[in-house]
Each structure stands twice: as structure tokens, then as C-alpha cells.
Motif scaffolding. Structure first.
Motif, PDB file in Angstrom:
ATOM      1  N   UNK A  59      60.324  24.570 -15.928  1.00 41.56           N
ATOM      2  CA  UNK A  59      59.852  25.567 -14.940  1.00 41.56           C
ATOM      3  C   UNK A  59      59.845  24.790 -13.967  1.00 41.56           C
ATOM      4  N   UNK A  60      61.451  23.625 -13.451  1.00 42.35           N
ATOM      5  CA  UNK A  60      61.993  23.487 -11.689  1.00 42.35           C
ATOM      6  C   UNK A  60      63.217  24.628 -11.538  1.00 42.35           C
ATOM      7  N   UNK A  61      62.498  25.509 -11.409  1.00 39.73           N
ATOM      8  CA  UNK A  61      63.429  26.556 -11.438  1.00 39.73           C
ATOM      9  C   UNK A  61      64.817  26.800 -10.299  1.00 39.73           C
ATOM     10  N   UNK A  62      64.518  26.444  -9.117  1.00 35.64           N
ATOM     11  CA  UNK A  62      64.868  25.734  -8.078  1.00 35.64           C
ATOM     12  C   UNK A  62      65.469  24.485  -8.243  1.00 35.64           C
ATOM     13  N   UNK A  63      65.644  23.953  -9.302  1.00 36.27           N
ATOM     14  CA  UNK A  63      66.261  22.654  -9.313  1.00 36.27           C
ATOM     15  C   UNK A  63      66.782  21.846  -8.478  1.00 36.27           C
ATOM     16  N   UNK A  64      65.280  21.080  -8.215  1.00 32.28           N
ATOM     17  CA  UNK A  64      64.711  20.427  -7.575  1.00 32.28           C
ATOM     18  C   UNK A  64      64.037  18.728  -7.246  1.00 32.28           C
ATOM     19  N   UNK A  65      63.509  18.650  -8.869  1.00 35.50           N
ATOM     20  CA  UNK A  65      62.628  18.052  -9.620  1.00 35.50           C
ATOM     21  C   UNK A  65      63.003  16.423  -8.949  1.00 35.50           C
ATOM     22  N   UNK A  66      64.720  16.305  -8.598  1.00 34.91           N
ATOM     23  CA  UNK A  66      65.549  15.007  -8.747  1.00 34.91           C
ATOM     24  C   UNK A  66      65.514  15.179  -6.970  1.00 34.91           C
ATOM     25  N   UNK A 246      51.543  24.618  -8.785  1.00 30.35           N
ATOM     26  CA  UNK A 246      53.007  23.746  -8.156  1.00 30.35           C
ATOM     27  C   UNK A 246      53.599  23.081  -8.897  1.00 30.35           C
ATOM     28  N   UNK A 247      54.031  23.121 -10.273  1.00 29.29           N
ATOM     29  CA  UNK A 247      53.842  22.702 -11.406  1.00 29.29           C
ATOM     30  C   UNK A 247      55.525  23.705 -11.844  1.00 29.29           C
ATOM     31  N   UNK A 248      55.545  24.652 -10.869  1.00 28.83           N
ATOM     32  CA  UNK A 248      57.084  25.294 -11.391  1.00 28.83           C
ATOM     33  C   UNK A 248      58.029  25.327 -10.273  1.00 28.83           C
ATOM     34  N   UNK A 249      58.121  25.999  -9.843  1.00 25.81           N
ATOM     35  CA  UNK A 249      59.298  26.145  -8.458  1.00 25.81           C
ATOM     36  C   UNK A 249      59.290  24.407  -7.558  1.00 25.81           C
ATOM     37  N   UNK A 250      57.508  24.508  -7.579  1.00 28.56           N
ATOM     38  CA  UNK A 250      57.273  22.956  -6.878  1.00 28.56           C
ATOM     39  C   UNK A 250      57.650  21.935  -7.070  1.00 28.56           C
ATOM     40  N   UNK A 251      57.702  21.777  -8.373  1.00 29.86           N
ATOM     41  CA  UNK A 251      58.877  20.599  -9.867  1.00 29.86           C
ATOM     42  C   UNK A 251      57.010  19.647  -9.156  1.00 29.86           C
ATOM     43  N   UNK A 252      55.916  19.508  -9.506  1.00 28.74           N
ATOM     44  CA  UNK A 252      54.894  18.781  -8.655  1.00 28.74           C
ATOM     45  C   UNK A 252      53.670  18.813  -9.861  1.00 28.74           C
ATOM     46  N   UNK A 253      52.415  18.570  -9.183  1.00 31.42           N
ATOM     47  CA  UNK A 253      51.350  18.918 -10.409  1.00 31.42           C
ATOM     48  C   UNK A 253      49.956  18.922  -9.240  1.00 31.42           C
ATOM     49  N   UNK A 254      50.269  20.173  -9.244  1.00 29.54           N
ATOM     50  CA  UNK A 254      48.940  20.107  -8.139  1.00 29.54           C
ATOM     51  C   UNK A 254      48.738  21.859  -8.087  1.00 29.54           C
ATOM     52  N   UNK A 294      61.878  21.349   1.502  1.00 27.97           N
ATOM     53  CA  UNK A 294      63.628  21.196   1.116  1.00 27.97           C
ATOM     54  C   UNK A 294      63.153  22.914   0.778  1.00 27.97           C
ATOM     55  N   UNK A 295      62.417  23.236   0.464  1.00 32.04           N
ATOM     56  CA  UNK A 295      62.120  25.329  -0.540  1.00 32.04           C
ATOM     57  C   UNK A 295      62.565  25.976   0.856  1.00 32.04           C
ATOM     58  N   UNK A 296      61.804  25.584   1.778  1.00 28.40           N
ATOM     59  CA  UNK A 296      62.241  26.698   2.858  1.00 28.40           C
ATOM     60  C   UNK A 296      63.961  26.819   3.440  1.00 28.40           C
ATOM     61  N   UNK A 297      64.081  25.765   3.806  1.00 30.36           N
ATOM     62  CA  UNK A 297      65.359  24.952   4.449  1.00 30.36           C
ATOM     63  C   UNK A 297      66.673  25.740   3.095  1.00 30.36           C
TER      64      UNK A 297
END
Length: 428
Positions: A59-66, A246-254, A294-297
Motif C-alpha cells: 500500500x506504499x502508493x507514493x513509494x516513500x517507505x525508503x 497511515x499504513x497506506x500512502x503514509x507508509x507508517x503505522x498509525x 514529504x507528501x506535501x512537497x
């Protein structure tokens, strides 16, 4: 021999035997699903991806996990703060990072205030527990997230389903049962369809209903700077609560809930899932804070994501796949039965394409599918490979015999996609 082998050879203490009322359920699962339906295998466990595999299950749609800015924030926090103070968020107050992050995400989502939760599941179940009761009918789209349904059950509220994306059916249900709470997803995780939010918000306002919108699959990917579909559609004054994982496009856990300032403290003292769970760890908070920026920018990620998704939707539709009105980065190949879905999974994975298998209870019976989650990092050669593989396997997976394929043919003659989907869902 290695450490893992040595560990596996250690004698394990035996567990007490399960009583018949539990053992019967476990045995039924292995008999009816594993043996009879899956042929002794497991529908979720196919091949192991190779180094050149295309992963379309994340679900890391924006490819920001790394993303280095996010990882750097996590690393700095771990070195400086460790795991912090482990406690429930009900104890937090003042100028602490947790509350500062709540305010930051609320600002990002154009909300007055908000609540940070341990997961999207906690956000949905906790919210409904706080606003619904045995006297409150809750109207839920039949494809709404399971966490919303579990929240209705935990509140002891009457659950009244309405046909998927059918605003007229929703209004008939409200007229029949009275004002209550309406819960929908902005983007549905199973097939990528988009809720008719404007029409639903108008109905809720006309009938004095509270509207809850789960933006898990649109937050970060849609709206100005990724603020979500509710903001994009100008519905802030008609949607009472928005939730998100926030575990989708935000690639986190919340998880997150938007609300007014007064409700924030009420939730933290009334929501059992929130009260009786520990808060997020400091490095998670710092990572999410960096993620918002990051998502905003980096709006180019959304642009590329939508371009990739549009290309695949058109290409696969042209190949004869019925994508069930997907308009987003979620593309479902609905094989139907679980047996056919295993064949589809194996055909894709043998050619290096790894998606996510969805079956009951995540889907209706005999509407199992492989979900392809598109992301921003796919390049043209990746997209061409996906299209070629899907073209090559059509005969192997007997695409012409899928119920979804036959539905598509009927849609061309008789019904629009929503009407056809509703009829088939009710029949199932």
C-alpha cells in the motif's frame, strides 16, 4: 545446520488440548477451506518473489517507505529517545510530540483538530464506539472497511447496509429507519471504486445524519497536496468525521480521526481501543511528521501514481478484464471462486507479478480476486510487463469464464456497473 535449524530442533512445551467447541471450528477451517477449497495449499501463500519480481501488493502508493528524510528522522529519534515512555495516550498532555503531530496532521487535512491512534482499525472501531449506541442506526456501504463494521458491532448499534455506492438506496434506508450515522470509504480498498461523496453528503444533511468517511486509500494520494477526497470535493462543512490508516500512502503505522477540539478529549477518555493501547513510539511519531512534509512537497509522486494507474486501467480493460469501475490506484482482477483465484495467482507469480489475494471475508463469497496496488515507482517497462503478462495469461486463467467477465458483457447490454454490482452482491 544453522541457528534457525537449531532453534527449530528445541523441544517445545505442549499446549493443553482445545475443547471441542474450539477444536471443531479449527478442524472445519482445515477441512473446508484448506483441503476442500484450496486443495491442501493456501490461497495466500504462493511462490516466493525473486529479485526481479514486481511487487504490487504494498500500500506504499507514493513509494516513500525508503525515503531518506523519513528514515533519517526515525534514526535520529531512536538514537536520542529510544522507545520513550510506554503508556496510553490518555496520559499525554501539553507540548508533547504526540499532540504536536496530531495538530500537524489536522492542519494537513484542513481539520480543526484530530486524534492520533495506534492504527486505522483503532481509529474506526474507537470512533464508532464513541458516537454510536443501541439507539443509533448506522448505515454502512456493503463494501466499507471491516473495521467500520466491527466498530458498529462493538458499539452495539443496529447495522443497516446499503448497496455499494447506491445513494438512492441509502436514502430509502434512512427514510425507513430514521436519522443515524452513515459510514463510507472514499476509495474502496477491494476494487478501487470511488464513493459518490457529494451525493451522500447531501442526503446526510437533508436527513440530519452524521457522516463518517474513511480516507485510508485517498489520504496522501488525492486532493490538494494529498489532503484527501473530502477536501478536494469541498465537503469539509458536511463531513463530521474523517478517519484514515497511515499504513497506506503514509507508509507508517498509525491511524487518525479528524474532529473538533472538544471531541478530541472526549474520544481519548471514552474510546476503549485508544485507552487500553500504548501510544506510538517516538521514532514512529518523528517518521510520520517527516512523512507529512514529504507528501506535501513531492507532488510529482501523486502525478506519476495517477498516470501509472490510468495507463494500467485502460490497458487491462482493453484486454477484456472487468475492473469493476475502478478509478484509482487499486486495480482488482476478480477471478470469482477461490479455486480460480489460485490459478490466477499462480499464473501471475510464475511470471514475476505479485499482487494481493482477497477472498472471503474480505470479499463476498465467490468474488475472490487478486488486487494490484499501483505505485509511483513503476516505470514504463514495468507497466508494459504487467500488461504483457495479463495479456499472455488470459487463456490460461480462462478469463472468458469469469463471472466478472460475463457481468461486463451484461453491463454493455442492460445495466450500468453500479446497478449490476448491486444485483450480483445481493444475490450472493
Amino acid at each position: 545446520m544453522n541457528k534457525i535449524t537449531e532453534f527449530n530442533n528445541i523441544a517445545r512445551p505442549s499446549q493443553p488440548a482445545l475443547p471441542a467447541f474450539i477444536a471443531g471450528r479449527v478442524n472445519r477451517y482445515y477441512r473446508e477451506r484448506v483441503q476442500d477449497t484450496w486443495g491442501g495449499g493456501h490461497i495466500m501463500r504462493g511462490r516466493t518473489p525473486g529479485s526481479d519480481a514486481l511487487h504490487l501488493s504494498s500500500n506504499d502508493y507514493l513509494s516513500i517507505a525508503q525515503h531518506p528524510a523519513i528514515l533519517g528522522a526515525m534514526q535520529d529519534s531512536i538514537r536520542a529517545e529510544g522507545n520513550g515512555l510506554l503508556m496510553s495516550s490518555v496520559f499525554l498532555h501539553g507540548e508533547c510530540p504526540h499532540i504536536q503531530l496530531e495538530d500537524r496532521i489536522a492542519h494537513f487535512m484542513h481539520a480543526e483538530s484530530g486524534i492520533l491512534c495506534q492504527s486505522g482499525y483503532v481509529a474506526n472501531t474507537g470512533l464508532l464506539q464513541c458516537i454510536a449506541s443501541a439507539d443509533t442506526p448506522v448505515y454502512a456501504d456493503m463494501m466499507a472497511h471491516m473495521s467500520l463494521w466491527d466498530g458498529i458491532r462493538s458499539a452495539g448499534a443496529p447495522a443497516i447496509r446499503f448497496s455499494h455506492n447506491d445513494a438512492q438506496h441509502l436514502e430509502r434506508q434512512i427514510v425507513r429507519h430514521g436519522p443515524g450515522i452513515v459510514v463510507v470509504d472514499s476509495v474502496y480498498s477491494t476494487n478501487g471504486s470511488v464513493s459518490p461523496l457529494t451525493e451522500i453528503a447531501t442526503i446526510c444533511a437533508a436527513h440530519d445524519c452524521v457522516l463518517v468517511v474513511d480516507e485510508s486509500h485517498s489520504l496522501g494520494t488525492h486532493g490538494p497536496n494529498g489532503a484527501g477526497l473530502v477536501v478536494e470535493l469541498g465537503l469539509l462543512d458536511r463531513v463530521h468525521f474523517r478517519t484514515a490508516s497511515l499504513a497506506k500512502a503514509f507508509a507508517g503505522r498509525a491511524g487518525f480521526v479528524t474532529c473538533n477540539s472538544e471531541f478530541r478529549d472526549y474520544f481519548k477518555c471514552e474510546s476503549s481501543p485508544s485507552i487500553f493501547s500504548s501510544t506510538l513510539l517516538p521514532h514512529e511519531i518523528r517518521a510520520i511528521l517527516a512523512t507529512v512534509s514529504v507528501i506535501e512537497r513531492e507532488g510529482w509522486r501523486r502525478t506519476r501514481l495517477h498516470a501509472n494507474a490510468a495507463y494500467l486501467r485502460k490497458s487491462l480493460t482493453d484486454l477484456g478484464f472487468n475492473l469493476n469501475a475502478s478509478q484509482t490506484q487499486i486495480i482488482a482482477l476478480e477471478a470469482g471462486t477461490e479455486q480460480r483465484t489460485i490459478i490466477l495467482r499462480d499464473a501471475l507469480e510464475s511470471r514475476g507479478i505479485f499482487g494481493s489475494v482477497f477472498c472471503a471475508p474480505a470479499t463476498a463469497k465467490n468474488r475472490a480476486l487478486v488486487r494490484l496496488s499501483v505505485n509511483a515507482s513503476l516505470n514504463h517497462s514495468h507497466l508494459e510487463k504487467i500488461v504483457k503478462v495479463c495479456s499472455d495469461i488470459r487463456q490460461e486463467v480462462e478469463l472468458d469464464k469469469w463471472h466478472s467477465t460475463r457481468r461486463a458483457a451484461r453491463q454493455d447490454i442492460h445495466l450500468n456497473p453500479v446497478e449490476q454490482y448491486t444485483r450480483d452482491e445481493l444475490a450472493a
